[in-house]
Write an enzyme that holds these catalytic residues in place. Sequence first.
Site, PDB file in Angstrom:
ATOM      1  N   GLY A   1     -14.394 -13.709  -6.484  1.00 24.02           N
ATOM      2  CA  GLY A   1     -15.049 -12.544  -7.062  1.00 24.02           C
ATOM      3  C   GLY A   1     -16.541 -12.511  -6.781  1.00 24.02           C
ATOM      4  O   GLY A   1     -17.083 -13.351  -6.058  1.00 24.02           O
TER       5      GLY A   1
ATOM      6  N   HIS B   1       7.799  16.993   8.570  1.00 24.55           N
ATOM      7  CA  HIS B   1       8.758  16.008   9.088  1.00 24.55           C
ATOM      8  C   HIS B   1       8.541  15.811  10.582  1.00 24.55           C
ATOM      9  O   HIS B   1       8.335  16.769  11.312  1.00 24.55           O
ATOM     10  CB  HIS B   1      10.193  16.494   8.839  1.00 24.55           C
ATOM     11  CG  HIS B   1      11.215  15.561   9.419  1.00 24.55           C
ATOM     12  ND1 HIS B   1      11.605  14.414   8.783  1.00 24.55           N
ATOM     13  CD2 HIS B   1      11.902  15.614  10.592  1.00 24.55           C
ATOM     14  CE1 HIS B   1      12.494  13.789   9.528  1.00 24.55           C
ATOM     15  NE2 HIS B   1      12.699  14.501  10.634  1.00 24.55           N
TER      16      HIS B   1
ATOM     17  N   LYS C   1     -13.679  -5.236   7.091  1.00 23.24           N
ATOM     18  CA  LYS C   1     -12.630  -4.297   7.518  1.00 23.24           C
ATOM     19  C   LYS C   1     -12.598  -4.156   9.035  1.00 23.24           C
ATOM     20  O   LYS C   1     -11.540  -3.925   9.627  1.00 23.24           O
ATOM     21  CB  LYS C   1     -12.832  -2.935   6.875  1.00 23.24           C
ATOM     22  CG  LYS C   1     -12.258  -2.825   5.462  1.00 23.24           C
ATOM     23  CD  LYS C   1     -12.416  -4.069   4.659  1.00 23.24           C
ATOM     24  CE  LYS C   1     -11.967  -4.006   3.237  1.00 23.24           C
ATOM     25  NZ  LYS C   1     -12.416  -5.185   2.463  1.00 23.24           N
TER      26      LYS C   1
ATOM     27  N   SER D   1      -6.993 -15.963  -5.066  1.00 23.12           N
ATOM     28  CA  SER D   1      -5.896 -15.150  -4.543  1.00 23.12           C
ATOM     29  C   SER D   1      -5.980 -13.705  -5.009  1.00 23.12           C
ATOM     30  O   SER D   1      -4.965 -13.036  -5.167  1.00 23.12           O
ATOM     31  CB  SER D   1      -4.548 -15.756  -4.968  1.00 23.12           C
ATOM     32  OG  SER D   1      -4.438 -15.781  -6.397  1.00 23.12           O
TER      33      SER D   1
ATOM     34  N   ASP E   1     -22.465  -2.217  -8.527  1.00 24.07           N
ATOM     35  CA  ASP E   1     -21.933  -3.509  -8.961  1.00 24.07           C
ATOM     36  C   ASP E   1     -22.671  -4.121 -10.140  1.00 24.07           C
ATOM     37  O   ASP E   1     -22.194  -5.094 -10.731  1.00 24.07           O
ATOM     38  CB  ASP E   1     -21.949  -4.504  -7.797  1.00 24.07           C
ATOM     39  CG  ASP E   1     -20.943  -4.139  -6.710  1.00 24.07           C
ATOM     40  OD1 ASP E   1     -20.178  -3.178  -6.924  1.00 24.07           O
ATOM     41  OD2 ASP E   1     -20.926  -4.812  -5.665  1.00 24.07           O
TER      42      ASP E   1
ATOM     43  N   CYS F   1      -6.894 -12.669  -0.443  1.00 22.98           N
ATOM     44  CA  CYS F   1      -5.693 -12.256   0.293  1.00 22.98           C
ATOM     45  C   CYS F   1      -6.054 -11.511   1.577  1.00 22.98           C
ATOM     46  O   CYS F   1      -5.348 -11.610   2.580  1.00 22.98           O
ATOM     47  CB  CYS F   1      -4.801 -11.387  -0.595  1.00 22.98           C
ATOM     48  SG  CYS F   1      -3.983 -12.297  -1.930  1.00 22.98           S
TER      49      CYS F   1
END
Length: 516
Positions: free
Chosen positions: A282, A461, A56, A191, A327, A196
């Site tokens: 994976g 807003h 990230k 994918s 996991d 991705c």
Amino acid sequence: MTNATDQYSFDVVVIGSGPGGFAAANRATDFGKKVCIIEKSHIGGAGVINGVLTSKTMYELSMDYSVAARVDRGYRASALSVDYNLVRNTVLEAAREKQYQMRSQIETFANVSHKGTISLITGYAKFKDAHTVEVDDQGKMLTIHGDYFIIATGAHPRRLPGVKTDGKRIITSDNILSLSKFPGRLLIIGSGIIGCEFATIFSNFNQTQVHLLDRSNRVLPYEDDDVSEFVSDNLEKNGVIVHHTAQLRCIREHPGHLEVVLDYDAGNSRVIEVDVALIAIGREPNTQNIGLETLGVTPDKRGLIPVDENGCVENNHGHTHIYAIGDVTAQAQLYSVAEFQGRLAAEAIAKSICYLPDYSNMSTLMFFKPEVAAVGANEKTLQEKNIGYRAVFYSNILVNRAIAMRNTHGFVKILVSNDDEQRILGMRASGPQASAYIVAVAHLINQGNSLSEVLRVFYPHPSITEGIQESMRALASKSIFKPVAFPKHIKVSEWKPGDPKTQTPRDEKIRKSQKK
């Protein structure tokens, strides 16, 4: 190897220092427990190194570079360049920053003056019996006794049968930071989210020709078709070459390049030349060689450890003092899930459970361009369960804040039950700030809020969240902008089980599979 063996005893022994293990250890100190964390490699596990934080960080840097490279906002950055080694150093700096925070916490609670304490031991742990693990710390053997154990060993990238990784040219996500430069040509095999995301990262830097291998007809095959198409279209706009319905036949290694043979469902084949191949299909649980057989614990065919709702290992011959989290369990491989399960296991050990998790409405983030956030059900899962719903799609093109940001590429998609209650069932969103407001919708789903309750709320807003407000209004036929005026940007639909007017070709496939 030395024969010396040191012995230690603890209330709680946590094997693994990833998000689940670290959370479990620190929650256990809240109950005054003497805790030991055993970590074989990097503190923080894949939550810090070769996983969430590093990928990230690289994503954020790539997005910064992509914005700096734009020339349609009234300004232009001159002589823009990027160096992979400097990017990698910045990513590693972020990882070290988090690791030192974790170490600071552990060192603080290593002080015996605290009610609860934490000790960190480095090495590979393996169960000798139900209350003992042996730790191999580079030849020095330690014997650790525990009243309770929490298995938090995480997962590793899944290998592709028939393809051997070398960590240099044929790699997994574990090797991204081992690259010395941007590959000129990169093939990403897989994918799903990981594939991705890396396709987004490398295409953002615009230094690499990126090929993405998609075995099905669309990326993110578990998501609704409109979301998958949105992501796929954006990847291609970003320069990614997506190979739909393609299978990898083989990778042939040459001194200066890799030769890749792809076979397509249509019957044709294609040979492409790349410099690096990244396998992103994976992750698999780390349950091998940790001595589970000594406990009588048998993982399932996927290598996952069966646990009850508290995380206690189920098929362990009555050893109710052993827990497994993250996991290595059957729940989603998410940072937040591992962290929650770790805290829950510590509370179960202390017999002080606050609340059990609800796995049905977990929020997830997908770091694409633009980012995608998801929570709750999608259309595919509702149709498979024969649950009727109403859906609304509302484009950010109509949202004032997105217009002001000159960043209108995104949407909000919300599903509600098609009964009188009109309960919120799920949402998919993409565009600026999607990752920030998805949790608000998660709260609405968990609380069972209905459409009418949400419409009573004042939205600030200008804000991106006004897209949520207007999409809800569109479901109630009360929106300011009407679907009839903007049919491409506002779409309201309904699906009812067995209603031929709302059925799609996919429904026929579902019915046939259910009959089988």
